[in-house]
Design an enzyme around this catalytic site. Structure first.
Site, mmCIF file in Angstrom:
data_model
loop_
_atom_site.group_PDB
_atom_site.id
_atom_site.type_symbol
_atom_site.label_atom_id
_atom_site.label_comp_id
_atom_site.label_asym_id
_atom_site.label_seq_id
_atom_site.Cartn_x
_atom_site.Cartn_y
_atom_site.Cartn_z
ATOM 1 N N GLY C 8 -6.745 -1.187 10.054
ATOM 2 C CA GLY C 8 -5.293 -1.197 9.887
ATOM 3 C C GLY C 8 -4.829 -2.585 9.517
ATOM 4 O O GLY C 8 -5.637 -3.504 9.363
ATOM 5 N N GLY C 9 -3.530 -2.735 9.364
ATOM 6 C CA GLY C 9 -2.966 -4.012 8.995
ATOM 7 C C GLY C 9 -2.929 -4.983 10.169
ATOM 8 O O GLY C 9 -3.362 -4.677 11.285
ATOM 9 N N SER C 12 -1.291 -4.075 13.806
ATOM 10 C CA SER C 12 -1.045 -2.636 13.685
ATOM 11 C C SER C 12 -1.358 -1.901 14.984
ATOM 12 O O SER C 12 -1.057 -0.725 15.130
ATOM 13 C CB SER C 12 -1.918 -2.065 12.572
ATOM 14 O OG SER C 12 -3.291 -2.265 12.887
ATOM 15 N N LYS C 14 -4.623 -1.896 15.966
ATOM 16 C CA LYS C 14 -5.990 -1.408 15.756
ATOM 17 C C LYS C 14 -6.936 -1.832 16.871
ATOM 18 O O LYS C 14 -7.757 -1.031 17.327
ATOM 19 C CB LYS C 14 -6.529 -1.820 14.381
ATOM 20 C CG LYS C 14 -6.555 -3.322 14.138
ATOM 21 C CD LYS C 14 -6.847 -3.638 12.666
ATOM 22 C CE LYS C 14 -6.968 -5.150 12.463
ATOM 23 N NZ LYS C 14 -5.757 -5.910 12.877
ATOM 24 N N ALA C 33 -17.136 -10.547 19.694
ATOM 25 C CA ALA C 33 -16.007 -11.243 19.059
ATOM 26 C C ALA C 33 -16.548 -12.059 17.897
ATOM 27 O O ALA C 33 -17.473 -12.851 18.068
ATOM 28 C CB ALA C 33 -15.320 -12.150 20.072
ATOM 29 N N ALA C 35 -14.507 -13.993 15.877
ATOM 30 C CA ALA C 35 -13.625 -15.114 15.521
ATOM 31 C C ALA C 35 -14.167 -16.440 16.043
ATOM 32 O O ALA C 35 -14.733 -16.512 17.130
ATOM 33 C CB ALA C 35 -12.223 -14.872 16.069
ATOM 34 N N HIS C 49 -6.157 -12.402 23.155
ATOM 35 C CA HIS C 49 -6.974 -11.187 23.074
ATOM 36 C C HIS C 49 -7.863 -11.035 24.310
ATOM 37 O O HIS C 49 -8.010 -9.955 24.869
ATOM 38 C CB HIS C 49 -7.853 -11.217 21.819
ATOM 39 C CG HIS C 49 -7.204 -10.621 20.605
ATOM 40 N ND1 HIS C 49 -7.000 -9.280 20.462
ATOM 41 C CD2 HIS C 49 -6.699 -11.197 19.488
ATOM 42 C CE1 HIS C 49 -6.407 -9.039 19.302
ATOM 43 N NE2 HIS C 49 -6.203 -10.193 18.693
ATOM 44 N N GLN C 51 -7.554 -12.230 27.364
ATOM 45 C CA GLN C 51 -6.786 -11.864 28.570
ATOM 46 C C GLN C 51 -6.515 -10.368 28.649
ATOM 47 O O GLN C 51 -6.387 -9.805 29.730
ATOM 48 C CB GLN C 51 -5.423 -12.565 28.559
ATOM 49 C CG GLN C 51 -5.440 -14.022 28.964
ATOM 50 C CD GLN C 51 -4.105 -14.686 28.629
ATOM 51 O OE1 GLN C 51 -3.080 -14.034 28.589
ATOM 52 N NE2 GLN C 51 -4.140 -15.988 28.375
ATOM 53 N N GLN C 52 -6.373 -9.754 27.467
ATOM 54 C CA GLN C 52 -5.966 -8.349 27.436
ATOM 55 C C GLN C 52 -7.140 -7.386 27.609
ATOM 56 O O GLN C 52 -6.934 -6.178 27.712
ATOM 57 C CB GLN C 52 -5.216 -8.063 26.124
ATOM 58 C CG GLN C 52 -3.873 -8.812 26.051
ATOM 59 C CD GLN C 52 -3.280 -8.815 24.662
ATOM 60 O OE1 GLN C 52 -3.938 -8.501 23.701
ATOM 61 N NE2 GLN C 52 -2.005 -9.190 24.572
#
Lengths: 182, 182, 182
Positions: C8-9, C12, C14, C33, C35, C49, C51-52
């Site tokens: 997705g964008g 979004s 996703k 991950a 990144a 990210h 933390q979630q």
């Protein structure tokens, strides 16, 4: 009452579809326009949109205080059509230059956070039908400027929050609606 | 005969899906390529596309007069595949520098309006199957240049008009078609 | 085992949807991950990210050798969640400046081609569930820089190849999943 989000890309036909839904409701339509007629191009776009709307619709211009505008015009016999949330977001994020986030912090200004919270609250409480138009802006390449990325992030977050609060959600592309919810 | 629009983002697999539909028809395929081999990058892209097409297809290059090209090659036993409308739009809008719209007026040049009207007319009258490939370009952030916004607007308007005239419309993403109509 | 692509964008929803699918599986989740925490903005995004995500998930950071990372952590009782393929692609394409393609040739560097082939191979062989997150980046206006176009092309090609190898594919917009396959 029903809450409907209609979103899509630029010139996807999202506004026309939202207007069609408003007409089909048979209710009194209050059209809340969020665009500010800043430059000549924007004036031309706004004038064109206005010409295309039914003459008996009530047009309200509200660039920032969207929650108040919805609350003020909502009645059980009314459908409130907001076009569009992305322009409203842009107005809020960029109206106060001093509130620009530092790159890396990604926090929206307090004024935006408050307005967003109030808007989402009104969406829960409102007694009229509501049709909300928004843009999908996140399916292109990640923009190079940090401020643009921040805007794309906030627009995506807003669409997610609004879609969660709505009963029906349509993605419009090439003038054709695709039901994602409801 | 049937008219099909296949649209999607860059490298979404839209051309491949359109070619698959053309093959499945069992008809004689006339492939109308709208791209001009301007620079080296474009030449490479065109050559790659050509290699991937069946050898018995008839390839016609037509950058501007699309209506004429379709009319000329359409027969009841033919399927005309146009790849792609967005490049054709770009050719028309940018072929005449003097016709650039003034910012704020957003009017396309007369030559484009005429070609578009002729193309939409042919689409109504044509006696062959037609498969049209187009790009979705409006789901990213609003571009900063007025000319880019104008292009996005016209591309979106064209997609809407073509989708309205077609019997079936597919949005392609990640190589997978999603039926929006028919 | 199942292989799922969620794309997705930007913003979004996703990643959230992919994480929901991972949780619903009831399996042990290994989160890969891709990144790299380069600048302050990226560090903030990564921290947010992290933390979630559920605390009992195993987080593996792997910027380049994705196939190895998946193979190493895949077991029949594990679900491997990769977030995201677009960042991995970016790492591979831009990690070696000397491998930049000449404009017009559009060839990815050998290191990328090898890593991609290994990744697609692992996707065929893997014995764990796999959920892959990717971006749609091709539905905006064609970017002006040749390198950006090249990235959009490779991202689109990768999404097509991965979608073809997966059992289920979801496009996410405004937080809502749309099943394109399976």
């Amino acid at each position: 009452m029903s809450r409907i989000l209609v979103f899509g890309g630029a010139r996807s036909g999202k506004s026309s579809y939202a207007e069609k839904l408003a007409l089909q409701s048979g209710k009194r339509v209050v059209y809340i326009a969020t665009a500010q007629a800043g430059d000549e191009e924007m004036q031309a776009r706004i004038a064109l949109h206005r010409q295309q709307r039914p003459a008996n619709w009530i047009t309200v211009e509200q660039n920032l205080a969207l929650a108040d505008a919805i609350r003020q015009h909502a009645t059980p016999h009314t459908l409130v059509l907001v076009d569009c949330l992305t322009v409203w977001l842009s107005n809020l994020l960029f109206s106060e230059q001093r509130d620009y986030p530092e790159v890396g912090k990604l926090n929206p200004p307090d004024s935006f956070s408050q307005q967003r919270a109030q808007f989402l609250q009104v969406l829960q409480e409102v007694t009229s039908d509501v049709v909300l138009v928004s843009n999908e802006v996140g399916m292109g390449i990640v923009p190079q400027g940090a401020v643009s990325r921040w805007f794309v992030d906030e627009a995506g977050r807003l669409n997610q929050a609004v879609a969660a609060a709505c009963d029906r959600v349509f993605l419009v592309a090439a003038g054709l609606p695709l039901a994602l919810k409801g």
